[in-house]
Design a protein around this motif. Structure first.
Motif, PDB file in Angstrom:
ATOM      1  N   UNK A  40      60.951 -30.932 108.541  1.00 30.19           N
ATOM      2  CA  UNK A  40      61.178 -29.552 108.101  1.00 30.19           C
ATOM      3  C   UNK A  40      59.967 -28.669 108.351  1.00 30.19           C
ATOM      4  N   UNK A  41      58.844 -29.243 108.779  1.00 27.09           N
ATOM      5  CA  UNK A  41      57.682 -28.434 109.091  1.00 27.09           C
ATOM      6  C   UNK A  41      56.393 -29.200 108.915  1.00 27.09           C
ATOM      7  N   UNK A  42      55.301 -28.459 108.923  1.00 27.47           N
ATOM      8  CA  UNK A  42      53.969 -29.049 108.882  1.00 27.47           C
ATOM      9  C   UNK A  42      53.079 -28.248 107.941  1.00 27.47           C
ATOM     10  N   UNK A  43      52.504 -28.906 106.945  1.00 28.67           N
ATOM     11  CA  UNK A  43      51.480 -28.331 106.088  1.00 28.67           C
ATOM     12  C   UNK A  43      51.798 -26.892 105.675  1.00 28.67           C
ATOM     13  N   UNK A  44      52.838 -26.755 104.883  1.00 33.72           N
ATOM     14  CA  UNK A  44      53.380 -25.444 104.556  1.00 33.72           C
ATOM     15  C   UNK A  44      52.358 -24.482 103.963  1.00 33.72           C
ATOM     16  N   UNK A  94      66.031 -28.753 101.153  1.00 33.03           N
ATOM     17  CA  UNK A  94      67.449 -28.450 100.915  1.00 33.03           C
ATOM     18  C   UNK A  94      68.090 -27.860 102.162  1.00 33.03           C
ATOM     19  N   UNK A  95      67.366 -26.972 102.852  1.00 33.85           N
ATOM     20  CA  UNK A  95      67.892 -26.408 104.095  1.00 33.85           C
ATOM     21  C   UNK A  95      68.078 -27.509 105.129  1.00 33.85           C
ATOM     22  N   UNK A  96      67.078 -28.365 105.269  1.00 40.09           N
ATOM     23  CA  UNK A  96      67.194 -29.458 106.225  1.00 40.09           C
ATOM     24  C   UNK A  96      68.385 -30.350 105.935  1.00 40.09           C
ATOM     25  N   UNK A 149      64.245 -22.940 110.718  1.00 43.04           N
ATOM     26  CA  UNK A 149      64.481 -24.355 110.448  1.00 43.04           C
ATOM     27  C   UNK A 149      65.964 -24.687 110.495  1.00 43.04           C
ATOM     28  N   UNK A 150      66.794 -23.864 109.884  1.00 41.37           N
ATOM     29  CA  UNK A 150      68.229 -24.141 109.848  1.00 41.37           C
ATOM     30  C   UNK A 150      68.823 -24.175 111.254  1.00 41.37           C
ATOM     31  N   UNK A 151      68.431 -23.209 112.082  1.00 38.09           N
ATOM     32  CA  UNK A 151      68.983 -23.170 113.435  1.00 38.09           C
ATOM     33  C   UNK A 151      68.512 -24.374 114.253  1.00 38.09           C
ATOM     34  N   UNK A 152      67.240 -24.722 114.115  1.00 36.98           N
ATOM     35  CA  UNK A 152      66.733 -25.901 114.814  1.00 36.98           C
ATOM     36  C   UNK A 152      67.404 -27.164 114.302  1.00 36.98           C
ATOM     37  N   UNK A 153      67.587 -27.255 112.986  1.00 35.93           N
ATOM     38  CA  UNK A 153      68.219 -28.421 112.396  1.00 35.93           C
ATOM     39  C   UNK A 153      69.667 -28.603 112.817  1.00 35.93           C
ATOM     40  N   UNK A 154      70.385 -27.490 112.951  1.00 36.48           N
ATOM     41  CA  UNK A 154      71.780 -27.596 113.413  1.00 36.48           C
ATOM     42  C   UNK A 154      71.831 -28.184 114.819  1.00 36.48           C
ATOM     43  N   UNK A 155      70.889 -27.795 115.658  1.00 36.83           N
ATOM     44  CA  UNK A 155      70.855 -28.358 117.010  1.00 36.83           C
ATOM     45  C   UNK A 155      70.522 -29.849 116.954  1.00 36.83           C
ATOM     46  N   UNK A 157      57.773 -25.431  95.357  1.00 45.40           N
ATOM     47  CA  UNK A 157      59.016 -24.670  95.407  1.00 45.40           C
ATOM     48  C   UNK A 157      59.483 -24.483  96.842  1.00 45.40           C
ATOM     49  N   UNK A 158      58.554 -24.132  97.752  1.00 44.95           N
ATOM     50  CA  UNK A 158      58.980 -23.924  99.138  1.00 44.95           C
ATOM     51  C   UNK A 158      59.362 -25.242  99.801  1.00 44.95           C
ATOM     52  N   UNK A 159      58.623 -26.312  99.515  1.00 47.29           N
ATOM     53  CA  UNK A 159      58.967 -27.609 100.094  1.00 47.29           C
ATOM     54  C   UNK A 159      60.369 -28.033  99.681  1.00 47.29           C
ATOM     55  N   UNK A 160      60.712 -27.815  98.425  1.00 48.55           N
ATOM     56  CA  UNK A 160      62.058 -28.158  97.949  1.00 48.55           C
ATOM     57  C   UNK A 160      63.113 -27.313  98.655  1.00 48.55           C
ATOM     58  N   UNK A 161      62.825 -26.030  98.855  1.00 47.38           N
ATOM     59  CA  UNK A 161      63.777 -25.160  99.573  1.00 47.38           C
ATOM     60  C   UNK A 161      63.950 -25.629 101.009  1.00 47.38           C
TER      61      UNK A 161
END
Length: 391
Positions: free
Chosen positions: A154-158, A201-203, A133-139, A194-198
């Protein structure tokens, strides 16, 4: 999403009730009251009319066979069709593989399309998913700074795709646990939150435009983390008012609403199957369930009807699922192996050598493609004179 992910998504939708999902608490106030009335606000504070972004889901990925793997040449040709023949102004670039995602997003932006960039890797360690996600988001941020119109999801249906939320090492294992009720709903929701919040934050750390997420209809999500509410929508109602009543609950957050997936399969009864419309192929034999009546008209009517609903509510975006599903080829002379019956695609995949997984292939438009193109062309004419703020 690609076929494997689409299948898993649908299984998850069916299993959502097994984990006891409930509606989240929603904000109140002026924005909520306006949303309840079906009115959203534009940049100048006045009401907007019509669907702002007309889109389609375009999946990138390795493919089920070498013949159906990602092709940059095909991708470029498909994006031309999406813009010029489907009259879409938005493409949901989803799937996995940073190189595939970013190449497709860059091409879409170059062609003037609005990009909803949504990485959806599955069955990887959580840390790897966040790094992806971070690498895609930077682009995405680089595209945005260069003037492209881009949102990052940030994604789909975690809880389906991300290990460690629902028990199970793979998507299919998690699906089985959901359907059989082998889950602790409280623990699942806690891990999902918890994962959605992480992920949010990364996004935020790498992307400074609009941030979103694609949730199933019954997901409980803290939408305060995001700028855009994203919903994968597969309901079937006989009248528009029922659709609008269901969708208004997502508008109560006072934020733009994007329909991140909508659509159905091309057989009689598919809309009523909702997110389980794909479930007509026996995974053991690869044969389609006997007795299905192919009906591209059914698919076309459902897709066109929902665009009318979304437009009447002035939604931020709607993205039809999906443009093409290469791993579900159409076999008109062999109905028991016509895997396209389990596909939500707007196009049918036709192999040069039917039944040969190594065969080259091409796609042909279904009736739903033409129906959506007509609706999107109408939306383009309606909104052409309306000034728009930057995405």
């Amino acid at each position: 999403m690609e076929k494997s992910n689409g299948t898993s998504r649908a299984r998850f939708l069916a299993g959502a009730a097994a984990v006891g999902v409930s509606a989240a608490l929603l904000p109140t106030g002026r924005a909520a009251r306006a949303a309840e009335a079906g009115v959203t606000e534009g940049a100048a504070g006045g009401p907007r009319r019509g669907l702002r972004h007309r889109g389609v889901v375009y999946t990138v990925g390795a493919g089920g066979t070498p013949a159906t793997g990602f092709s940059a040449e095909r991708m470029r040709a498909d994006l031309r069709v999406i813009r010029d023949a489907l009259h879409a102004d938005t493409v949901d670039v989803t799937g996995d593989g940073v190189a595939r995602l970013t190449a497709t997003a860059a091409e879409a932006a170059e062609r003037g399309l609005h990009v909803w960039l949504q990485p959806t890797p599955a069955d990887l360690p959580q840390r790897d998913i966040l790094d992806h996600l971070a690498e895609t988001g930077r682009f995405a941020e680089r595209l945005r700074r260069q003037g492209a119109s881009v949102d990052l999801s940030v994604g789909c249906e975690f809880w389906l795709f991300v290990p460690g939320i629902v028990p199970g090492a793979t998507v299919l294992e998690r699906v089985r646990n959901l359907l059989e009720g082998h889950v602790d709903p409280v623990a699942v929701q806690r891990r999902l939150d918890a994962f959605t919040a992480r992920a949010a934050a990364v996004g935020r750390s790498v992307f400074h435009g609009r941030l979103g997420y694609a949730a199933a209809q019954d997901d409980e999500v803290d939408w305060r983390l995001f700028d855009v509410v994203g919903i994968d929508y597969y309901s079937a109602f006989r009248d528009h008012a029922a659709h609008r009543r269901e969708l208004r609950r997502y508008l109560r957050w006072g934020k733009p609403l994007a329909i991140t997936e909508f659509g159905t399969c091309a057989y009689v009864g598919a809309p009523e199957a909702g997110g389980m419309g794909w479930d007509v192929v026996d995974p053991e034999t690869g044969e389609v369930r006997a007795g299905l009546v192919r009906s591209e008209r059914t698919q076309a009517a459902y897709v066109a009807d929902l665009v009318d609903v979304f437009s009447s509510m002035d939604l931020y975006a709607a993205m039809a699922f999906e443009f093409v599903t290469p791993d579900s080829p159409h076999r008109p002379d062999d109905p028991r192996h016509d895997l396209d019956l389990g596909s939500y695609a707007l196009t049918r995949t036709v192999q040069d050598r039917p039944g040969d997984p190594a065969s080259d292939w091409h796609w042909e438009p279904k009736e739903a493609f033409h129906a959506l193109a007509r609706r999107y062309a109408h939306e383009r004419r309606r909104t052409r004179v309306r000034p728009r703020s930057g995405a």
